[in-house]
Write an enzyme that holds these catalytic residues in place. Structure first.
Site, PDB file in Angstrom:
ATOM      1  N   HIS A  97      24.938  25.423  48.287  1.00 10.44           N
ATOM      2  CA  HIS A  97      24.494  26.791  47.970  1.00 10.44           C
ATOM      3  C   HIS A  97      24.973  27.224  46.588  1.00 10.44           C
ATOM      4  CE1 HIS A  97      23.695  27.194  52.361  1.00 10.44           C
ATOM      5  NE2 HIS A  97      24.800  26.476  52.444  1.00 10.44           N
ATOM      6  N   SER A 100      18.793  27.366  18.091  1.00 13.88           N
ATOM      7  CA  SER A 100      17.933  28.541  18.239  1.00 13.88           C
ATOM      8  C   SER A 100      17.530  29.007  16.850  1.00 13.88           C
ATOM      9  CB  SER A 100      18.718  29.648  18.964  1.00 13.88           C
ATOM     10  OG  SER A 100      18.193  30.917  18.612  1.00 13.88           O
ATOM     11  N   LYS A 160      23.864  28.959  18.987  1.00 11.68           N
ATOM     12  CA  LYS A 160      23.280  28.281  20.142  1.00 11.68           C
ATOM     13  C   LYS A 160      23.136  26.765  19.973  1.00 11.68           C
ATOM     14  CE  LYS A 160      21.782  29.729  23.493  1.00 11.68           C
ATOM     15  NZ  LYS A 160      20.546  30.443  23.785  1.00 11.68           N
ATOM     16  N   GLU A 219      15.802  20.442  29.713  1.00  9.02           N
ATOM     17  CA  GLU A 219      14.860  21.490  30.127  1.00  9.02           C
ATOM     18  C   GLU A 219      13.423  20.965  30.161  1.00  9.02           C
ATOM     19  OE1 GLU A 219      15.676  25.459  28.209  1.00  9.02           O
ATOM     20  OE2 GLU A 219      17.297  24.271  27.376  1.00  9.02           O
ATOM     21  N   LYS A 258      -8.436   8.411  34.767  1.00  9.07           N
ATOM     22  CA  LYS A 258      -7.586   7.779  33.756  1.00  9.07           C
ATOM     23  C   LYS A 258      -6.616   8.710  33.054  1.00  9.07           C
ATOM     24  CE  LYS A 258     -11.085   4.574  33.290  1.00  9.07           C
ATOM     25  NZ  LYS A 258     -11.577   5.406  34.372  1.00  9.07           N
TER      26      LYS A 258
HETATM   27  N1  ARG Z   1     -16.030   4.511  31.809  1.00  7.69           N
HETATM   28  C1  ARG Z   1     -16.290   4.265  33.188  1.00  7.69           C
HETATM   29  C2  ARG Z   1     -15.105   4.695  34.040  1.00  7.69           C
HETATM   30  O1  ARG Z   1     -14.084   4.907  33.471  1.00  7.69           O
HETATM   31  C3  ARG Z   1     -16.544   2.819  33.378  1.00  7.69           C
HETATM   32  C4  ARG Z   1     -17.419   2.507  34.527  1.00  7.69           C
HETATM   33  C5  ARG Z   1     -18.776   2.976  34.273  1.00  7.69           C
HETATM   34  N2  ARG Z   1     -19.683   2.554  35.302  1.00  7.69           N
HETATM   35  C6  ARG Z   1     -20.882   3.108  35.439  1.00  7.69           C
HETATM   36  N3  ARG Z   1     -21.601   2.690  36.403  1.00  7.69           N
HETATM   37  N4  ARG Z   1     -21.279   4.052  34.618  1.00  7.69           N
HETATM   38  O2  ARG Z   1     -15.169   4.815  35.222  1.00  7.69           O
END
Ligand code: ARG
Length: 467
Positions: free
Chosen positions: A159, A286, A292, A299, A334
């Site tokens: 705590h 700072s 500071k 952080e 991605k």
């Molecule tokens: N740039 C696409 C991705 O990252 C690659 C696959 C594309 N495939 C398709 N059927 N358009 O998923």
């Protein structure tokens, strides 16, 4: 409107996509970083196509040479990425085919759907290896700081109130344990990443006699016993992103641990605790207050947890309504995956560097740890050893604490006579409980912060992390 025409539109289309469509759908601006793994995967596919007679030896050699040259140009920053070619796969294949006519055979039995699944798996496998290395480094930094300050005691908190004394090393080793579980999770995730999807085609494999096992072997898709790991359902293989979710989940938990460590560092570096001093190079100033010195690295480690959680949530949301199999939505995986990998790796590395440049303020720790109230539970244990039930002992020590408070004394300043006004059971050895050194020597259960046990744990981790 100016039209551009990517290779994927040949034949069926009368023209290229509208400029704004091209801009909206491109992924080269972020997936170019998959280039090394895209080339690796394509080289393995090339060798396999040669083995099954689709490519001649000469064509195979020419393609591999072409890839080598392209790889060198990308490394040197001389390769020109073309947004109109959509993604990394199209850019590399188009350039290869421009240089080596046999490149036009490369896509035999392959789709971008299994190609992108392959590239991301290959990339993530390497990323996990790098991250595991950084985590081990951070564990080593924690162990080193513990070893350098092996005799330092601090109050342990619950705590955020002082509870019981612990060795600083014990506190630091708690994080080493958490990080070890993070490593286990990442290793486990790596097993499911390390499965080869190539040969799944767009959705339904191929009518050509592709040698999937050869490609998998060439790319190191084997388990610890050397058994080849192939995806077993072509539809699952092109639409599965579980492995990315798993990595982002393991990354999120790692981020939690880093954030908690960061919070302790921030507290300890403040004037109220004053347990540690972070080197100037790992702090910032700072713009207004000249005195500071701020723990910004810690952080930001804490703050970046937000985006890592967000990435996990994005991926889960991205997948939940997708019909089988590949849908372009999947391209959105991605940036989230890259961001988690980049963020947790950089944070882990910076936290290690910061701890390697942190000094412990021994007098401040000693002063805090000498608070006798931290040993109130030891005094209750003393009564238990004299035969008193713990619940009653707890009550008696509570009364002793109240008495000390009322008489303006610290617990260990009470006389034996004063203790006996609360309960006659106290003997002349009662005040000996407040010797911190003997108190620490008594805590020798496995996992407890006893003198011997902590030394043993430090030695165990030092050995474990040396390999
Ligand atoms: N740039 C696409 C991705 O990252 C690659 C696959 C594309 N495939 C398709 N059927 N358009 O998923």
């Amino acid at each position: 409107m100016k039209k551009i025409s990517p290779v994927s539109r040949s034949g069926r289309f009368t023209g290229g996509p509208a400029v704004d469509v091209a801009q909206f759908t491109e992924s080269i601006s972020f997936d170019h970083r998959l280039w090394r793994h895209d080339i690796l995967g394509s080289m393995a596919h090339t060798h396999m196509l040669h083995k099954i007679g689709v490519l001649t030896k000469k064509e195979c050699v020419a393609i591999v040479k072409g890839f080598d040259a392209i790889g060198r140009e990308i490394t040197a920053g001389k390769f020109k990425w073309k947004p109109e070619l959509e993604d990394v796969h199209m850019n590399i294949e188009a350039e290869l085919t421009r240089r080596v006519p046999a490149g036009a055979k490369l896509h035999t039995g392959r789709s971008r759907n299994d190609q992108v699944a392959l590239d991301v798996r290959l990339w993530l496998r390497d990323e996990i290896t790098l991250l595991l290395g950084e985590i081990a480094n951070l564990q080593r930094a924690l162990v080193s700081l513990g070893e350098k300050n092996a005799d330092v005691l601090i109050p342990g908190y619950t705590h955020l109130q002082r509870a019981q004394p612990v060795y600083l090393a014990h506190h630091l080793l708690a994080y080493v344990e958490m990080l070890e579980r993070d490593c286990e999770r990442l290793w486990d995730c790596r097993c499911r990443v390390n499965v080869c999807p190539l040969g799944s085609g767009a959705i339904a494999g191929s009518t050509l006699p592709l040698d999937r096992a050869l490609v998998a072997k060439l790319l190191g898709f084997v388990d610890v016993d050397g058994k080849v790991q192939l995806t077993q359902n072509s539809m699952d293989a092109v639409s599965d992103r579980d492995f990315a979710v798993e990595f982002c989940a393991a990354g999120a938990l790692l981020a939690v641990h880093l954030s908690r460590l960061a919070e302790d560092v921030i507290l300890w570096a403040g004037a109220e605790f004053n347990f540690i001093k972070i080197a100037d190079a790992y702090t910032t100033g700072s713009s207004l207050m000249p005195q500071k010195k701020n723990p910004d690295v810690a952080e930001l480690a804490r703050g970046k947890t937000g985006r890592v959680f967000g990435n996990l949530m994005s991926l889960l949301t991205l997948l939940k309504g997708l019909p089988m199999t590949y849908n372009r939505d999947l391209q959105e995986d991605k940036e989230r995956l890259f961001d988690t990998a980049d963020t947790v790796r950089a944070t882990t590395s910076l936290m290690a560097a910061m701890l390697n440049n942190t000094k412990v303020n021994k007098p401040a720790c000693a002063a805090a740890a000498s608070d006798p109230a931290l040993l109130a539970t030891d005094l209750a244990d003393y009564l238990v050893k004299k035969g008193m039930p713990f619940r009653q002992a707890h009550h008696v020590i509570g009364a002793v604490v109240a008495l000390a408070e009322k008489s303006g004394k610290l617990l260990h300043q009470l006389t034996l006579a004063e203790l006996q006004t609360v309960d006659k059971i106290f003997g002349c050895d009662a005040l000996g409980v407040f010797n911190l050194k003997t108190a620490m020597a008594k805590r020798n259960l496995t996992g407890a912060p006893g003198t011997k046990e902590v030394a043993k744990q430090l030695a165990r981790w030092r050995k474990e992390l040396s390999s």
